[in-house]
Design an enzyme around this catalytic site. Structure first.
Site, short mmCIF file in Angstrom:
data_model
loop_
_atom_site.label_atom_id
_atom_site.label_comp_id
_atom_site.label_asym_id
_atom_site.label_seq_id
_atom_site.Cartn_x
_atom_site.Cartn_y
_atom_site.Cartn_z
N LYS A 38 9.95 -115.29 -31.80
CA LYS A 38 10.67 -115.18 -33.07
C LYS A 38 10.14 -116.13 -34.13
CE LYS A 38 14.68 -117.08 -32.89
NZ LYS A 38 14.50 -118.31 -33.72
N THR A 39 9.98 -117.40 -33.79
CA THR A 39 9.49 -118.38 -34.76
C THR A 39 8.07 -118.05 -35.18
OG1 THR A 39 10.91 -120.06 -33.76
CG2 THR A 39 9.14 -120.83 -35.20
N ASP A 234 16.66 -116.74 -40.39
CA ASP A 234 16.48 -116.90 -38.95
C ASP A 234 17.85 -116.95 -38.28
OD1 ASP A 234 15.32 -117.36 -36.50
OD2 ASP A 234 15.07 -119.51 -36.82
N GLU A 235 17.93 -116.57 -37.01
CA GLU A 235 19.18 -116.59 -36.24
C GLU A 235 20.30 -115.88 -37.01
OE1 GLU A 235 19.05 -117.44 -33.30
OE2 GLU A 235 17.70 -119.12 -32.97
N GLN A 265 22.64 -112.73 -28.55
CA GLN A 265 22.71 -114.19 -28.54
C GLN A 265 23.70 -114.72 -29.58
OE1 GLN A 265 18.87 -116.32 -27.71
NE2 GLN A 265 17.96 -114.31 -28.12
N ARG A 629 17.18 -119.58 -21.09
CA ARG A 629 16.54 -120.88 -21.40
C ARG A 629 15.52 -121.23 -20.30
NH1 ARG A 629 16.74 -120.20 -25.91
NH2 ARG A 629 17.60 -118.21 -25.25
#
Length: 751
Positions: A38-39, A234-235, A265, A629
């Protein structure tokens, strides 16, 4: 055409990632699964747009933590050539820092940013959680309410929810329909006045006032719409109504908005996040391009398959196939232990084995739903001599001596910050006692002035001449340092604070409250560390034509960066310690080995979530986030009995464990056959028989008992995929919809 070396932002991308990076214009939703890069997509897209001639200063990228913003900024800086025209002025930051900047720039001139005609002065303070709590406690006392009957946490939550809906205290009061809402409205009004009097905003204010300003001030909105021609968020699944309003107000005209997130998420509904923002993106932007990123580059095959199967049980989601090219690795271990001590020892034994196999402590983490579960893990780690850290966000800045130092800095910036003045006026001790301070505060109240202004008139309050001279010296110190803020350059910030620390006697004050000599040394070091932090602080990049940064500008940004720090910002991946943290705080992080403890009914899913299907789905998303994670090794634990409030209670393994596919897990039973009742190992891996509501006697008309809501009657039975909901009318709690598989209803009278 440029070569790959000339376009590094387009190399090593999958086909979906490349489409997201090179999308030209118009709205785009990137559904980014965990570990899907994503980043990388966001930063590469920014670099690509700059290379296409879009000026960096016209791009706005918003995220949720300072750490994420710093990583994004560093990656873009590494990708874009330093001599490329238009590369300066990129705005990358958190929602809160961006909104704080807008309010400092426009707030004092925009009536829409104020409340009740009260403008926002540029030098406003940002109250952290402790400051806000103190101001709210004062408001509750002013309203003559019993804090036992009106706890701060509950009222704070309701006020926060009102601000998320952009309601001022007056607007909230106008909508109040019952006694509780009218009482909360009264406290909200007093709290708002307390903050206004001190020229302070809390975290929710930063978002609410900016959203209202963009909603109601056409001139400011049009200026920002003309400035920021591309918006990236983002997010996005974590945005609340106020954040949604800010981002979409700016993007409304040009519609050049790219949002990246994952409905699976979304785990922050309790603080206002609205999953509908991402689920309804195409409704808000018809014709939007949607690009799913399902390939996981982080976790092994068993972990990805396990998480994918778990989250498929949710209905409020946008499906995407989760997969990985990595090997399957070791199946996740699902362990049932006797009690919490056995659980802690099991986890630590697994970590020791991983360490012997070459995994570093810093690559291991223990995650839990409730912070209280960390104690037995801590005990086990200490006994084995294993270093660990508990993620507590801004812990350093919560230490008394550090808060005293920051109090001086805040008082320099904001002359009406009475909270900071009260904190520091007798630090170090200068003979200004509580009685003298109360007299001065009475003058402030009677004359309607700030505490700082009243201190200048202290002799009129009837205090002793000796105390008055001490106050004079204190005010002269502040005035002398304030005079430097507008005229000295920003580069002097660290030296400026170090000099203030010495002249104000803050090291001496820190040592006076120490328990012993070593504690005194530690506290002095903490005070000096504030100056060190300021010396290494890098202010946000200025616009090309902006005036030079002053010492006051740098100090404001430094204090703001501290106030807006997030839990995950406190995690240093280079520290050689095991990390203990909540599942909520773990979002965005990754570790080689992850243990998730306490996967039991009432803990995960949490008891508060069992009243609604939506609540249970968020709890499932929380477990999904925790599982993803893990890079290579995943442990999931529950216990047969756990101490709760001093009493040992039998437990039931979480229903979520029944949803895990057996082929991806390794079952471990350390209870020596001492499972509780029906809760046996067949409850894991989907092998336990699922009973229908009728077979269990849960029919319409059945009288049931719930541990929290008491006695009630089933009014409706509602199938929901693999789950079943029942609507129960309770005698005291009213009508509730519960997920049958988690509600633990007991039949009192069958229908």
């Amino acid at each position: 055409m440029q070569s790959a070396s000339e376009q590094p932002w387009l190399t090593d991308l999958t086909e979906p990632q490349l489409r997201a990076v090179t999308h030209e214009s118009g709205p785009m939703l990137v559904l980014a699964g965990p570990g899907s890069g994503k980043t990388r997509v966001i930063t590469r897209r920014i670099a690509h747009r700059i290379s296409c001639g879009v000026p960096a200063w016209s791009i706005l990228a918003l995220t949720f933590t300072n750490k994420a913003a710093a990583v994004m900024r560093a990656r873009v800086d590494a990708l874009v050539a330093h001599d490329l025209p238009g590369r300066r002025g990129l705005a990358i930051g958190t929602f809160h820092s961006f909104c704080a900047g807008l309010l400092r720039r426009y707030g004092s001139q925009s009536p829409a940013a104020g409340l009740g005609g009260a403008p926002i002065a540029e030098n406003f303070s940002i109250f952290d959680a402790d400051d806000s709590r103190a101001a709210l406690k004062s408001a509750i006392n002013q309203a003559n309410l019993d804090s036992m009957q009106w706890p701060i946490a509950g009222i704070a939550s309701e006020i926060s929810a009102a601000k998320n809906q952009l309601k001022s205290a007056a607007e909230f009061a106008a909508c109040a329909t019952d006694f509780r809402e009218r009482t909360v409205a009264r406290v909200y009004g007093l709290y708002e006045k307390n903050l206004t009097r001190e020229n302070a905003l809390d975290f929710d204010d930063l978002l609410m006032r900016t959203a209202r300003m963009l909603r109601d001030d056409k001139a400011v909105l049009e200026e920002l719409q003309g400035r920021y021609l591309e918006v990236l968020v983002d997010e996005y699944q974590d945005t609340n109504h106020a954040q949604f309003t800010v981002a979409h107000a700016i993007a409304r005209v040009h519609r050049s908005i790219c949002v990246v997130g994952d409905p699976d998420q979304s785990i922050y509904a309790w603080r206002g996040a609205d999953i509908a923002n991402i689920l309804d993106f195409e409704t808000h932007y018809p014709g939007a391009v949607v690009i799913p990123l399902g390939e996981n580059f982080r976790s092994t095959g068993h972990i990805v398959a396990l998480a994918d199967q778990l989250i498929r049980n949710n209905s409020a989601r946008r499906h995407k196939d989760l997969f990985t090219a990595l090997p399957d690795g070791r199946p996740a271990r699902v362990a049932r232990l006797i009690d919490e001590v056995s659980e802690a020892n099991y986890v630590v034994d697994e970590f020791v084995s991983a360490s012997r196999a070459g995994v570093q402590w810093k690559e291991m983490a223990v995650l839990y739903r409730m912070n209280a579960l960390s104690r037995t893990i801590e005990d086990a780690l200490r006994r084995r001599g294993i270093p660990y850290i508990i993620a507590r966000g801004t812990a350093f800045y919560e230490r008394r001596e550090v808060r005293d130092t920051l109090g001086y800095l805040r008082a320099l910036i904001n002359t009406v910050d009475d909270t900071s003045l009260r904190r520091i006026i007798n630090v170090p001790a200068r003979g200004i006692g509580a009685t003298s301070l109360r007299k001065v505060e009475n003058v402030a109240v009677l004359r309607g002035i700030s505490l700082g202004a009243a201190l200048e008139q202290a002799r009129q309050a009837g205090i002793s001449e000796r105390t008055a001279r001490s106050i004079d010296g204190f005010l002269m110190l502040l005035a002398r340092y304030r005079s430097e803020l507008a005229v000295k350059p920003a580069e002097n910030l660290g030296a400026f604070i170090a000099r203030l620390i010495g002249e104000a006697g803050l090291e001496r004050a820190a040592a006076e409250s120490a328990d012993d000599e070593q504690d005194a040394l530690d506290r002095k070091a903490n005070v000096q560390e504030v100056a060190n932090a300021a010396a290494s602080f890098v202010p946000a990049e200025r616009e090309p034509d902006a005036p030079a940064l002053t010492l006051g500008d740098a100090l404001r940004e430094f204090l703001q960066s501290i106030a807006l720090a997030a839990d995950s910002d406190a995690i240093d991946p280079e520290r050689g310690v095991v990390t203990l943290m909540s599942l909520h705080a773990a979002k965005g992080l990754e570790f080689h080995t992850v243990a998730i403890i306490g996967i039991e009914e009432g803990l995960l899913p949490h008891a508060r979530s069992l009243a609604s299907g939506e609540g249970v789905e968020e709890e499932r998303r929380l477990l999904f986030v925790g599982m993803t994670r893990a890079e290579r090794s995943l442990l999931l634990t529950s216990v047969a009995s756990r101490a709760s409030r001093g009493v040992r209670m039998s437990t039931v393994s979480s229903g979520f464990l029944r949803e895990l596919p057996a082929q991806h897990i390794e079952l471990i039973d350390r209870t020596a056959g001492r499972f509780n009742g029906a809760d046996d190992e067949s409850a894991v891996g989907g092998t336990r028989q699922q009973h229908s509501p009728a077979a269990r006697g849960m029919n319409v008309g059945t009288t049931v008992r719930h541990t929290q809501f008491g006695i009630g009657r089933i009014e409706a039975v509602l199938p929901r995929g693999s789950m079943t909901s029942v609507t129960v009318r309770f005698r005291t709690a009213g009508e509730r919809t519960l997920v049958l598989e988690y509600a633990k209803l007991e039949i009192v009278v069958a229908s």
